[in-house]
Design an enzyme around this catalytic site. Sequence first.
Site, mmCIF file in Angstrom:
data_model
loop_
_atom_site.group_PDB
_atom_site.id
_atom_site.type_symbol
_atom_site.label_atom_id
_atom_site.label_comp_id
_atom_site.label_asym_id
_atom_site.label_seq_id
_atom_site.Cartn_x
_atom_site.Cartn_y
_atom_site.Cartn_z
ATOM 1 N N CYS A 1 -0.332 2.834 -7.224
ATOM 2 C CA CYS A 1 1.041 3.135 -6.830
ATOM 3 C C CYS A 1 1.918 1.897 -6.669
ATOM 4 O O CYS A 1 3.110 2.016 -6.382
ATOM 5 C CB CYS A 1 1.033 3.954 -5.547
ATOM 6 N N PHE B 1 -3.621 2.319 -4.047
ATOM 7 C CA PHE B 1 -5.071 2.361 -3.895
ATOM 8 C C PHE B 1 -5.673 1.085 -4.487
ATOM 9 O O PHE B 1 -5.243 0.610 -5.539
ATOM 10 C CB PHE B 1 -5.654 3.562 -4.640
ATOM 11 N N GLU C 1 2.704 0.475 7.127
ATOM 12 C CA GLU C 1 3.876 -0.126 6.503
ATOM 13 C C GLU C 1 4.900 -0.535 7.551
ATOM 14 O O GLU C 1 5.491 -1.618 7.469
ATOM 15 C CB GLU C 1 4.517 0.828 5.492
ATOM 16 N N HIS D 1 7.819 2.403 1.001
ATOM 17 C CA HIS D 1 6.809 3.123 0.227
ATOM 18 C C HIS D 1 6.624 4.520 0.815
ATOM 19 O O HIS D 1 6.598 5.505 0.073
ATOM 20 C CB HIS D 1 5.491 2.346 0.238
ATOM 21 N N HIS E 1 5.886 11.689 -4.749
ATOM 22 C CA HIS E 1 5.288 10.386 -5.041
ATOM 23 C C HIS E 1 4.968 10.291 -6.531
ATOM 24 O O HIS E 1 4.096 10.993 -7.036
ATOM 25 C CB HIS E 1 4.023 10.221 -4.203
ATOM 26 N N LYS F 1 10.836 9.147 -1.207
ATOM 27 C CA LYS F 1 9.790 10.080 -1.638
ATOM 28 C C LYS F 1 9.928 11.430 -0.943
ATOM 29 O O LYS F 1 9.334 12.416 -1.383
ATOM 30 C CB LYS F 1 8.399 9.491 -1.377
#
Length: 422
Positions: A172, A409, A323, A312, A349, A344
């Site tokens: 991502c 990830f 975050e 994010h 996403h 998002k």
Amino acid sequence: MSRKVVVTGLGAISPIGSSAQEMWDNALAGVSGVKALTDDWVAEYELPVYIAGRINRPISESEFISRVEAKRLDPSGQYAVHSARQAWRDAGFSGEDAEDSTELDPERVAVSYATGIGGVWTLLDSWDTLRERGPRRVMPMTVPMLMPNGSAAAIALNHKARSTAQTVVSACASGTESIHLGLELIRSGKADVVITGGTEASIHPLPLAAFARMQALSTRNDEPERASRPYDVDRDGFVMGEGAAALILESEEHAKARGARIYAELAGTGVSSDAYHITAPDNEGEGAARSLREAMASGDFSAEDVVHVNAHATSTPVGDIPEATALRRAFGDATDQMAVSATKSMTGHLLGAAGAIESVMTVLAVRDHKAPATINLENKDPQIDLDVVTEARDLPAGEIVAVSNSFGFGGHNAVAAFRSVS
């Protein structure tokens, strides 16, 4: 002194818009692109999650890609070509490609274009064809359509970009890392123009089932538009989205020499690795904070210059808090003055395309001095000490800096910072 890099073209296809401007208008208005999936395979496979953010109109309606081309591209490649051609036209080049454009040298035009998963539809559909109908019915173009670098290659072919064509695959964080690479290509002197961005088309039963088994997806099937809810205490996972975005990066001198319209300066970027866990972020946010600090150093700005963050913020219980912690670690008390948006909440996403989509929005935020909405935030998690924008808000006048965060990830962290231009 390193070359200054600017953004001169934008393109997008997303759940809330098939152009950069349409997407931006809907982000300001707080429009959700998340809907219930009605495909036959939802019932066939008894999927526990059947909501997603599909592109807001079929790719067959795109003026940027023909039906013949579409047949030779995975959906991820179709979205990529749409976004790149749109951005190219938006940048105002005199020709349809670098060979036809009088102001361009094809050997000075590069591509840095990302994906998180690549041609998953082609791969899995071709496997079904092989099992059910035999090897002679597998399409000859299967490999070029499924390979992750297929989109970057298609863009390079379309635009005769001969400097380099590279693909970033960092889950991502991919879209933002492609922008980081584009900045480096121009600053190093390798290219004058870079077509950068990211694409994803993975709303397929296998990725949906796999993410659901990880308990990463929201199961709010009865309320699709309210399912993606970053920072809310009732968030229960992310919503998958699809689409693509492209940004045309140029050295400032090249853009000014051809009289290009400049949206913003790509002030700096930062990348880092958590080296912590294959899927979970570091709870202390140190890796993400290092990427934010690197972006500040790369762009020669301070925390006090940053007025907006496109976070994010995936809407996962474990992801949103680290975050927020990272922002505090990197920016300190200056974080209190930053308007934080979690877009998002509207798009879902987009995985490898998320950073590109959100960077386009961040460019438009500094152009218009506006922060887009965060929807579905009804009861903010008390552990998230941020000024979250729930309705579109004006940003301060004058020169401003905004950042876009992406984390993937594998512990990939990437940040892109954009500065307004007068």
